[in-house]
Design a protein around this motif. Structure first.
Motif, PDB file in Angstrom:
ATOM      1  N   LEU A   6       0.623  -1.121  -0.166  1.00 20.63           N
ATOM      2  CA  LEU A   6       0.362   0.107   0.022  1.00 20.63           C
ATOM      3  C   LEU A   6       0.908   1.178  -0.076  1.00 20.63           C
ATOM      4  O   LEU A   6       0.333   2.011  -0.926  1.00 20.63           O
ATOM      5  N   LEU A   7       1.678   1.437   1.110  1.00 17.84           N
ATOM      6  CA  LEU A   7       2.897   1.840   1.247  1.00 17.84           C
ATOM      7  C   LEU A   7       3.006   2.507  -0.688  1.00 17.84           C
ATOM      8  O   LEU A   7       3.062   3.756  -1.140  1.00 17.84           O
TER       9      LEU A   7
ATOM     10  N   MET B  95       0.921   3.887  -2.839  1.00 15.52           N
ATOM     11  CA  MET B  95       0.757   5.473  -2.837  1.00 15.52           C
ATOM     12  C   MET B  95       1.571   5.930  -3.031  1.00 15.52           C
ATOM     13  O   MET B  95       1.621   7.607  -3.633  1.00 15.52           O
TER      14      MET B  95
ATOM     15  N   ILE C 184       1.596   6.413  -6.925  1.00 16.60           N
ATOM     16  CA  ILE C 184       0.599   7.757  -7.500  1.00 16.60           C
ATOM     17  C   ILE C 184       1.159   8.791  -7.456  1.00 16.60           C
ATOM     18  O   ILE C 184       0.575   9.901  -7.931  1.00 16.60           O
ATOM     19  N   LEU C 185       2.081   9.221  -5.872  1.00 18.91           N
ATOM     20  CA  LEU C 185       1.857  10.447  -5.727  1.00 18.91           C
ATOM     21  C   LEU C 185       3.017  10.875  -6.325  1.00 18.91           C
ATOM     22  O   LEU C 185       3.292  12.172  -6.965  1.00 18.91           O
TER      23      LEU C 185
ATOM     24  N   ALA D 293      -4.028   0.100  -4.309  1.00 13.18           N
ATOM     25  CA  ALA D 293      -4.066   1.590  -3.992  1.00 13.18           C
ATOM     26  C   ALA D 293      -4.711   2.318  -5.368  1.00 13.18           C
ATOM     27  O   ALA D 293      -5.322   3.621  -5.635  1.00 13.18           O
TER      28      ALA D 293
ATOM     29  N   GLY E  13      -6.675   6.007  -4.838  1.00 15.40           N
ATOM     30  CA  GLY E  13      -6.023   6.429  -3.740  1.00 15.40           C
ATOM     31  C   GLY E  13      -6.263   6.076  -2.403  1.00 15.40           C
ATOM     32  O   GLY E  13      -5.560   7.172  -1.445  1.00 15.40           O
ATOM     33  N   ASP E  14      -7.070   5.937  -2.609  1.00 17.01           N
ATOM     34  CA  ASP E  14      -8.096   5.715  -0.620  1.00 17.01           C
ATOM     35  C   ASP E  14      -7.169   5.162  -0.215  1.00 17.01           C
ATOM     36  O   ASP E  14      -8.098   3.978   0.691  1.00 17.01           O
ATOM     37  N   TRP E  15      -6.165   5.414   0.527  1.00 13.54           N
ATOM     38  CA  TRP E  15      -5.495   4.721   1.589  1.00 13.54           C
ATOM     39  C   TRP E  15      -6.513   4.063   2.944  1.00 13.54           C
ATOM     40  O   TRP E  15      -5.294   3.344   3.606  1.00 13.54           O
TER      41      TRP E  15
END
Length: 150
Positions: free
Chosen positions: A60-61, A64, A67-68, A112, A117-119
């Motif tokens: 997940l990290l 994300m 995505i960022l 993710a 991206g709804d972490w």
């Protein structure tokens, strides 16, 4: 009752409950099934739960961060390089025992993307999904102990 039948009944009951309760609460139930799948692929039990969670959350990290990174540069080449780097990282980190489940890390990462991206939802639903796996596993064990035949 066979081991498979006991596991199937326990899994069917708890997956039914998860889908109903999760939907009623507005949770992304599919993410829970990702966590449940991860728990089983991690070998079950306490160690499987811990390794599954560590791998899912690390994925997940990384997802994300991918995505960022799109905010830094959204060209195809940059996206390919970032994806290649994080894919390398996921496999490389597998030398650490707690992060050795490469498929589970990828599952956390692709979740993710799939969740947009709804972490926060991912943190909750991956945990609940892994707990769903524990419930399926231990209910199957209970049913076999109670009603099973070797």
């Amino acid at each position: 009752m066979s081991v498979i039948m006991a596991n199937a009944i326990g899994t069917g009951i708890f997956c039914c409950i998860w889908q109903g309760v999760g939907s009623a609460l507005g949770l992304a139930t599919w993410i829970g099934f990702v966590g449940c799948t991860s728990y089983f692929s991690a070998g079950c039990g306490k160690t499987g739960f811990i390794k599954s969670m560590c791998s899912n959350y690390t994925g997940l990290l990384w997802g994300m961060l991918i995505i960022l990174s799109g905010g830094i540069n959204n060209t195809i080449i940059f996206g390919a390089v970032v994806t290649g780097f994080f894919s390398w990282l996921i496999v490389f980190q597998s030398h650490i025992d707690l992060l050795s489940l490469v498929p589970n890390t990828f599952m956390g990462g692709f979740s993710a993307f799939a969740s947009g991206g709804d972490w926060k939802m991912l943190l909750i639903c991956l945990l609940l999904g892994n707990l769903l796996g524990v419930s399926c596993d231990y209910s199957g064990r209970f049913l076999f102990k109670k009603f099973g035949k070797e």
